[in-house]
Structures are given as structure tokens and as C-alpha cells.
Design a protein around this motif. Sequence first.
Motif, PDB file in Angstrom:
ATOM      1  N   MET B   1       0.745  -1.235  -0.182  1.00 48.27           N
ATOM      2  CA  MET B   1       0.179  -0.332  -0.064  1.00 48.27           C
ATOM      3  C   MET B   1       0.821   1.404  -0.118  1.00 48.27           C
ATOM      4  SD  MET B   1      -3.071   0.493   2.526  1.00 48.27           S
ATOM      5  CE  MET B   1      -4.405   2.205   2.519  1.00 48.27           C
ATOM      6  N   PHE B   2       1.997   1.155   0.471  1.00 52.41           N
ATOM      7  CA  PHE B   2       3.133   1.761   0.831  1.00 52.41           C
ATOM      8  C   PHE B   2       3.719   2.323  -0.606  1.00 52.41           C
ATOM      9  CE2 PHE B   2       6.842   4.528   1.740  1.00 52.41           C
ATOM     10  CZ  PHE B   2       6.232   5.603   2.912  1.00 52.41           C
ATOM     11  N   ILE B   3       3.342   0.930  -0.886  1.00 51.60           N
ATOM     12  CA  ILE B   3       4.693   1.236  -2.026  1.00 51.60           C
ATOM     13  C   ILE B   3       4.137   2.297  -3.799  1.00 51.60           C
ATOM     14  CG2 ILE B   3       5.216  -0.030  -4.342  1.00 51.60           C
ATOM     15  CD1 ILE B   3       6.714  -1.649  -1.948  1.00 51.60           C
ATOM     16  N   ALA B   4       2.790   1.731  -3.458  1.00 51.79           N
ATOM     17  CA  ALA B   4       1.126   1.852  -4.780  1.00 51.79           C
ATOM     18  C   ALA B   4       1.112   3.675  -4.280  1.00 51.79           C
ATOM     19  CB  ALA B   4       0.269   1.064  -4.239  1.00 51.79           C
ATOM     20  N   GLU B   5       1.342   4.476  -2.661  1.00 57.33           N
ATOM     21  CA  GLU B   5       0.619   5.316  -2.247  1.00 57.33           C
ATOM     22  C   GLU B   5       1.958   5.997  -3.135  1.00 57.33           C
ATOM     23  OE1 GLU B   5      -1.755   7.166  -1.179  1.00 57.33           O
ATOM     24  OE2 GLU B   5      -2.508   5.605  -0.551  1.00 57.33           O
ATOM     25  N   LYS B   6       3.208   5.681  -3.329  1.00 58.12           N
ATOM     26  CA  LYS B   6       4.031   6.524  -3.643  1.00 58.12           C
ATOM     27  C   LYS B   6       4.583   6.431  -5.171  1.00 58.12           C
ATOM     28  CE  LYS B   6       7.028   7.546  -0.360  1.00 58.12           C
ATOM     29  NZ  LYS B   6       7.445   9.098   0.492  1.00 58.12           N
ATOM     30  N   GLY B   7       3.847   5.689  -5.447  1.00 61.81           N
ATOM     31  CA  GLY B   7       3.459   5.433  -6.886  1.00 61.81           C
ATOM     32  C   GLY B   7       5.141   4.960  -7.709  1.00 61.81           C
ATOM     33  N   ILE B   8       5.692   4.344  -7.413  1.00 64.88           N
ATOM     34  CA  ILE B   8       6.938   3.849  -7.887  1.00 64.88           C
ATOM     35  C   ILE B   8       7.146   1.956  -7.710  1.00 64.88           C
ATOM     36  CG2 ILE B   8       8.745   5.405  -6.884  1.00 64.88           C
ATOM     37  CD1 ILE B   8       9.140   3.009  -3.573  1.00 64.88           C
ATOM     38  N   ASP B   9       7.847   1.594  -8.948  1.00 67.52           N
ATOM     39  CA  ASP B   9       8.195   0.098  -9.551  1.00 67.52           C
ATOM     40  C   ASP B   9       8.900  -0.009  -8.754  1.00 67.52           C
ATOM     41  OD1 ASP B   9       6.909  -1.760 -10.728  1.00 67.52           O
ATOM     42  OD2 ASP B   9       8.089  -0.928 -12.392  1.00 67.52           O
ATOM     43  N   ILE B  10       8.731  -1.334  -8.434  1.00 73.23           N
ATOM     44  CA  ILE B  10       9.963  -1.834  -7.323  1.00 73.23           C
ATOM     45  C   ILE B  10       9.655  -3.860  -7.730  1.00 73.23           C
ATOM     46  CG2 ILE B  10      11.118  -2.772  -5.373  1.00 73.23           C
ATOM     47  CD1 ILE B  10      10.368  -0.548  -4.321  1.00 73.23           C
ATOM     48  N   LEU B  57      12.070   3.809   1.803  1.00 69.47           N
ATOM     49  CA  LEU B  57      11.867   4.541   0.198  1.00 69.47           C
ATOM     50  C   LEU B  57      11.555   6.191   0.552  1.00 69.47           C
ATOM     51  CD1 LEU B  57       9.412   1.430   0.280  1.00 69.47           C
ATOM     52  CD2 LEU B  57      11.897   1.513  -1.266  1.00 69.47           C
ATOM     53  N   GLU B  58      11.269   6.173   1.514  1.00 67.98           N
ATOM     54  CA  GLU B  58      10.756   7.806   1.895  1.00 67.98           C
ATOM     55  C   GLU B  58      11.928   8.539   1.790  1.00 67.98           C
ATOM     56  OE1 GLU B  58       7.483   8.721   3.158  1.00 67.98           O
ATOM     57  OE2 GLU B  58       7.818  10.824   3.978  1.00 67.98           O
ATOM     58  N   SER B  59      13.379   7.905   2.257  1.00 72.49           N
ATOM     59  CA  SER B  59      14.273   8.933   2.098  1.00 72.49           C
ATOM     60  C   SER B  59      14.482   9.017   0.496  1.00 72.49           C
ATOM     61  CB  SER B  59      14.988   8.441   2.754  1.00 72.49           C
ATOM     62  OG  SER B  59      15.723   7.133   1.953  1.00 72.49           O
ATOM     63  N   GLN B  60      14.159   7.434  -0.346  1.00 71.45           N
ATOM     64  CA  GLN B  60      14.223   8.019  -1.867  1.00 71.45           C
ATOM     65  C   GLN B  60      13.694   8.152  -3.039  1.00 71.45           C
ATOM     66  OE1 GLN B  60      17.727   6.354  -2.631  1.00 71.45           O
ATOM     67  NE2 GLN B  60      17.925   6.227  -0.348  1.00 71.45           N
ATOM     68  N   PHE B  61      12.072   8.315  -2.233  1.00 70.57           N
ATOM     69  CA  PHE B  61      11.376   8.963  -3.077  1.00 70.57           C
ATOM     70  C   PHE B  61      10.435   9.293  -2.284  1.00 70.57           C
ATOM     71  CE2 PHE B  61      12.059   5.119  -4.441  1.00 70.57           C
ATOM     72  CZ  PHE B  61      12.888   4.625  -5.820  1.00 70.57           C
ATOM     73  N   PRO B  62      11.269  11.624  -1.731  1.00 73.19           N
ATOM     74  CA  PRO B  62      10.104  11.743  -0.479  1.00 73.19           C
ATOM     75  C   PRO B  62       8.843  12.400  -1.640  1.00 73.19           C
ATOM     76  CG  PRO B  62      11.580  12.577  -2.127  1.00 73.19           C
ATOM     77  CD  PRO B  62      11.331  11.536  -2.350  1.00 73.19           C
ATOM     78  N   ASP B  63       8.937  11.937  -2.163  1.00 74.15           N
ATOM     79  CA  ASP B  63       6.730  13.109  -2.809  1.00 74.15           C
ATOM     80  C   ASP B  63       5.731  11.354  -3.244  1.00 74.15           C
ATOM     81  OD1 ASP B  63       8.007  15.303  -2.231  1.00 74.15           O
ATOM     82  OD2 ASP B  63       8.382  14.906  -4.539  1.00 74.15           O
ATOM     83  N   PRO B  64       4.554  11.648  -2.681  1.00 72.99           N
ATOM     84  CA  PRO B  64       3.985  11.890  -2.297  1.00 72.99           C
ATOM     85  C   PRO B  64       4.357  11.537  -0.681  1.00 72.99           C
ATOM     86  CG  PRO B  64       2.460  10.288  -2.369  1.00 72.99           C
ATOM     87  CD  PRO B  64       3.685  10.762  -3.521  1.00 72.99           C
ATOM     88  N   ASN B  65       4.980  12.575   0.382  1.00 70.37           N
ATOM     89  CA  ASN B  65       5.163  12.386   1.822  1.00 70.37           C
ATOM     90  C   ASN B  65       4.357  11.506   2.262  1.00 70.37           C
ATOM     91  OD1 ASN B  65       4.948  13.657   4.922  1.00 70.37           O
ATOM     92  ND2 ASN B  65       7.422  13.724   4.423  1.00 70.37           N
ATOM     93  N   LEU B  66       4.597  10.558   2.812  1.00 67.67           N
ATOM     94  CA  LEU B  66       3.979   9.935   3.372  1.00 67.67           C
ATOM     95  C   LEU B  66       4.441   9.065   5.647  1.00 67.67           C
ATOM     96  CD1 LEU B  66       3.347   7.096   1.434  1.00 67.67           C
ATOM     97  CD2 LEU B  66       1.503   8.115   1.992  1.00 67.67           C
TER      98      LEU B  66
END
Lengths: 193, 193
Positions: B1-10, B57-66
Motif C-alpha cells: 500500500m505504501f509503495i502504491a501510494e508512492k507510485g513507484i515500481d519495485i 523508501l521515503e528517503s529515496q522517493f520523498p513525494d508524496p510525503n507519507l
Amino acid sequence: MFIAEKGIDIPAVEVDLRHEEQLGDAFRAVNPRCTVPVLELDDGSVLTESLAICHYLESQFPDPNLMGLDGQEQAMVIEWYERTVVDGFLAAAETFRNRAKGFKGRAITGPDAYEQIPQLVERGYHRLERYMEALDQRLGDSPFVALERFTLADIAAFVTVEFAGWVKMPVAETWPHIGRWHGVVAHRPSASL
Amino acid sequence: MFIAEKGIDIPAVEVDLRHEEQLGDAFRAVNPRCTVPVLELDDGSVLTESLAICHYLESQFPDPNLMGLDGQEQAMVIEWYERTVVDGFLAAAETFRNRAKGFKGRAITGPDAYEQIPQLVERGYHRLERYMEALDQRLGDSPFVALERFTLADIAAFVTVEFAGWVKMPVAETWPHIGRWHGVVAHRPSASL
């Protein structure tokens, strides 16, 4: 120990756990969970989780760094802090609180009276041993728990090793890498407060 | 859910928990604790705690801030994340894993076989109710769990409320503020993955 390592001075109020002051109305108004520690901020908001308190203090007093300098270092500190709390500290609490006479009806922290469950004494002890095995392996590869230097993860692990002594687990004698590291950490001035 | 909110692809590897793939040699080589999730970093180091993974993940992909924009916001997110895990999620796991037939001999995550303890079914349920009471009170004062906006604390609480459904606790019906908030969070695209 974290505050002492930071060298900061915070007005402190002792809570008399032995006489269950944490369950009284005055403390309950501050923290309805009836747990310590608590940090009250200037705007009146209250933090009751050690990791939250340490994170806030680290943000306000960054030197000396105790929680990592970049995202990866910080993640490693959190990783070992969380493992230590869940696998180590809570396991130690489980075996201790379900056995000690003084904790009859107080098997879990907080406002509710939970009876002791004898089976948890052995289970908690075994879980704590498994944590110590993992910690010992880690300290065979690394001088300190999370990073190459002393951090919050060492504080959490040190407290857990001390707590293991309360249930008579001979940690430093059984696990040599923990023994080496424990000797180093125990010599820090913050450890003797 | 966190990864989906970030919109990143891992790149993701599914672990078949139903067939205990987490206990097999291949997964054990990655994470000897035999737990999911795990994040492997490019340098080969491994994170096994959700909070550590999210922090990285927050440190590498700060937007959106979670996880909060300054030290105080971040501390509030950690505060509610930790409370949710210890008072809520672990309590839900306690009642569920000590009751369900499929968890015989698997009452705790990890490589060791721990027998179910029937007394923990009721204790875990009661502890989970107490967490929900506190969460409901909080959500009567605040639109989201930790801050005025959606954060990691909402993800942790949402997952815990869903998990409470597994033990047939009628959370949204019993606690109106949770019900309101749950309806909002459940509509996020990340919640339906």
C-alpha cells in the motif's frame, strides 16, 4: 540513556512504577496508556513511544548523531530497533511479567488487569534466546548493532541484555560477540546512570 | 500500500505463505527470521521491518510525503505507527493465530514452532478492542491518524482494521469515527490492491 548520550538537559518527572503511580489519575491524564517514558512537547502534544521520542530529539539535537546520517543508515537503525523491541524486549517482558509475583494481574503494561499465563514464561524465554542468537551473529560481523558506530540500536539492545539478566539469562557468558560488545557499551558514561 | 501510494515500481517476488515458502531454505537465505515483507537494497543489505523499509523508501522517493515533513510530524507518524503495531496489529495476530486451525504450531511468525495458547485468543481480542477505542477517540479529534493528512500511520491502522475483520470484530459499525475514516481510506486506489 539516549538523552545522556545527546548531552541535553530535559526537565524530568519521575513516575513511581513500584507504587503504580502510572495507573493514577494524574498520570493517566498525561498518558492514558499508562506507560513510560512520555515526552511532552512545548505545544502540549505528547509522545509515548520511545522511537518517536528519540526521533523527535534527534531532529532537534542532531549532534551526536544516534539514528543514522542518510536514509539507508537510518533504515538500518530502525530495522535493529524494531527487531530488538519485538523479538527481544517484548519477549523478555513476556517471560518476566508472567512469572514474577509482583506482576500478578499485571502481565501487560497499561490500565487493564491481565492475569499471568504460565505458558508464556517458557515461550518468552525461548524467544529471547533466539533474539540473542541473532544479535550475537550480527555482532560477529559488525562492531555495533546497526552501524559501524554506536547508535540508538545499541541502546535498545543494551537495555534488552540488561533486562535478560532479570530473568537470569547468562547472556554475556553464552554469546561471545554480545559479551565483547556489552563490555564496550557498559563503559559508556550513559550506561551507568 | 505504501509503495502504491508512492507510485513507484519495485521488482517484487511473491512468497507463498499458504504453502510455507517463507520457511524454506531459499527464503531463509534472504531472511532467517522467515517474515515478510523484505526489501533487498542494491548493495545486498536486507531490511525486514516494515517501518525500516518505509523509512528507506521515503528517503529515496520523498513525494508524496507519507511520514511527516519535519521532526515533530515524523515523530507523530512513528508514535501512531508503533502504537498500532504493538497495541493493535500484534493483538489481532495474537487472537487470530492462537485460534485458527491453520496456525496450529504456528502461533508466532518465524522459524520456530510455537503451540497455540487458548487464553491468548480472548486476551488478544480484548487488547484489540482497547486499541480501537483509542483509535476512535483519536479520529474524533483528527481527520487522519497521525496528522491532518494521510500518512503511513493510516496505512498501518487500515491494515489493522482489515485484520480485525478476520477475527470478526465489527470495527466500522462499533466505532463511528473509525467508520468514517475507514470509508475514506478504503476509497484510495492503493487500498484495493
